[in-house]
Design a protein around this motif. Sequence first.
Motif, mmCIF file in Angstrom:
data_model
loop_
_atom_site.group_PDB
_atom_site.id
_atom_site.type_symbol
_atom_site.label_atom_id
_atom_site.label_comp_id
_atom_site.label_asym_id
_atom_site.label_seq_id
_atom_site.Cartn_x
_atom_site.Cartn_y
_atom_site.Cartn_z
ATOM 1 N N LEU A 229 0.630 -1.306 0.080
ATOM 2 C CA LEU A 229 -0.125 -0.016 0.065
ATOM 3 C C LEU A 229 0.648 1.299 -0.170
ATOM 4 O O LEU A 229 1.797 1.398 0.970
ATOM 5 N N PRO A 230 0.624 2.159 -0.970
ATOM 6 C CA PRO A 230 1.571 3.462 -0.982
ATOM 7 C C PRO A 230 1.028 4.103 0.554
ATOM 8 O O PRO A 230 -0.018 3.996 1.126
ATOM 9 N N GLU A 231 2.051 5.028 0.833
ATOM 10 C CA GLU A 231 1.805 6.094 1.999
ATOM 11 C C GLU A 231 0.442 6.678 1.834
ATOM 12 O O GLU A 231 -0.275 6.740 2.954
ATOM 13 N N LYS A 232 -0.243 7.016 0.894
ATOM 14 C CA LYS A 232 -1.424 7.788 0.760
ATOM 15 C C LYS A 232 -2.557 7.129 1.060
ATOM 16 O O LYS A 232 -3.462 7.239 2.012
ATOM 17 N N PRO B 109 -10.116 7.835 10.087
ATOM 18 C CA PRO B 109 -11.895 7.403 9.872
ATOM 19 C C PRO B 109 -12.288 7.865 8.486
ATOM 20 O O PRO B 109 -13.397 8.483 8.437
ATOM 21 N N THR B 110 -11.720 7.078 7.324
ATOM 22 C CA THR B 110 -12.107 7.253 6.274
ATOM 23 C C THR B 110 -13.255 6.010 5.875
ATOM 24 O O THR B 110 -12.775 4.954 6.096
ATOM 25 N N TYR B 111 -14.427 6.352 5.459
ATOM 26 C CA TYR B 111 -15.387 5.666 4.899
ATOM 27 C C TYR B 111 -14.759 5.040 3.445
ATOM 28 O O TYR B 111 -14.366 5.663 2.677
ATOM 29 N N VAL B 112 -15.051 3.642 3.447
ATOM 30 C CA VAL B 112 -14.760 2.905 2.098
ATOM 31 C C VAL B 112 -16.093 2.277 1.516
ATOM 32 O O VAL B 112 -17.105 1.909 2.267
ATOM 33 N N THR B 113 -16.205 2.102 0.452
ATOM 34 C CA THR B 113 -16.933 1.541 -0.405
ATOM 35 C C THR B 113 -16.448 0.182 -0.897
ATOM 36 O O THR B 113 -15.238 0.163 -1.610
ATOM 37 N N ASP C 63 -11.201 10.625 -0.720
ATOM 38 C CA ASP C 63 -10.510 11.603 0.215
ATOM 39 C C ASP C 63 -11.374 12.625 0.586
ATOM 40 O O ASP C 63 -11.687 13.338 -0.334
ATOM 41 N N GLN C 64 -12.134 12.818 1.979
ATOM 42 C CA GLN C 64 -13.029 13.514 2.326
ATOM 43 C C GLN C 64 -12.342 15.261 1.949
ATOM 44 O O GLN C 64 -13.326 16.076 1.841
ATOM 45 N N TYR D 135 -11.583 14.699 -5.632
ATOM 46 C CA TYR D 135 -10.878 14.227 -6.782
ATOM 47 C C TYR D 135 -9.867 13.389 -6.838
ATOM 48 O O TYR D 135 -9.368 12.997 -7.719
ATOM 49 N N SER D 136 -9.490 13.100 -5.502
ATOM 50 C CA SER D 136 -8.354 12.012 -5.079
ATOM 51 C C SER D 136 -9.022 11.115 -4.511
ATOM 52 O O SER D 136 -9.889 11.211 -3.478
ATOM 53 N N TYR D 137 -8.718 9.808 -4.982
ATOM 54 C CA TYR D 137 -9.529 8.547 -4.620
ATOM 55 C C TYR D 137 -8.507 7.535 -4.803
ATOM 56 O O TYR D 137 -7.576 7.608 -5.676
#
Length: 130
Positions: A5-8, A16-20, A70-71, A75-77
């Motif tokens: 996984l990249p650092e981003k 606490p990022t929601y994922v789909t 990215d909240q 445009y960044s996902y």
Amino acid sequence: MGERLPEKVRTLADAPTYVTLATLQSDGSPRLTVLWIERDGDDLLLSTVRGRAKERDIDRDPRVALMFLDQHDPYSYVEIRGTATLTEEGGRDLIDRLAVKYTGEPYKWDGPDAIRVVIRISPTRVLTTG
């Protein structure tokens, strides 16, 4: 061997990022579910209850995809494709950790007969934008 996984992605997964989560239904069509997430090294952990549709989908076909949005920058996902495994081991502990991460308190919404399952996703492809 899975993809690193990249650092981003690590930063998004640790916040606490929601994922789909995308799973495949028995007819081959996709099913999307918004979930909480935790990282274990380069694997990603999610929680569900035994018998729910996403658990049945993964049990039948372990190919999955995740999208992090990215909240702070819509445009960044990140899209992660991978293979999922299921285990009951650690299921209750995981949902409690996730609930504290996302709500500040332990999980309290399961019924008395709920059996928590850990969904472990090992990335095979990571795509980032933005």
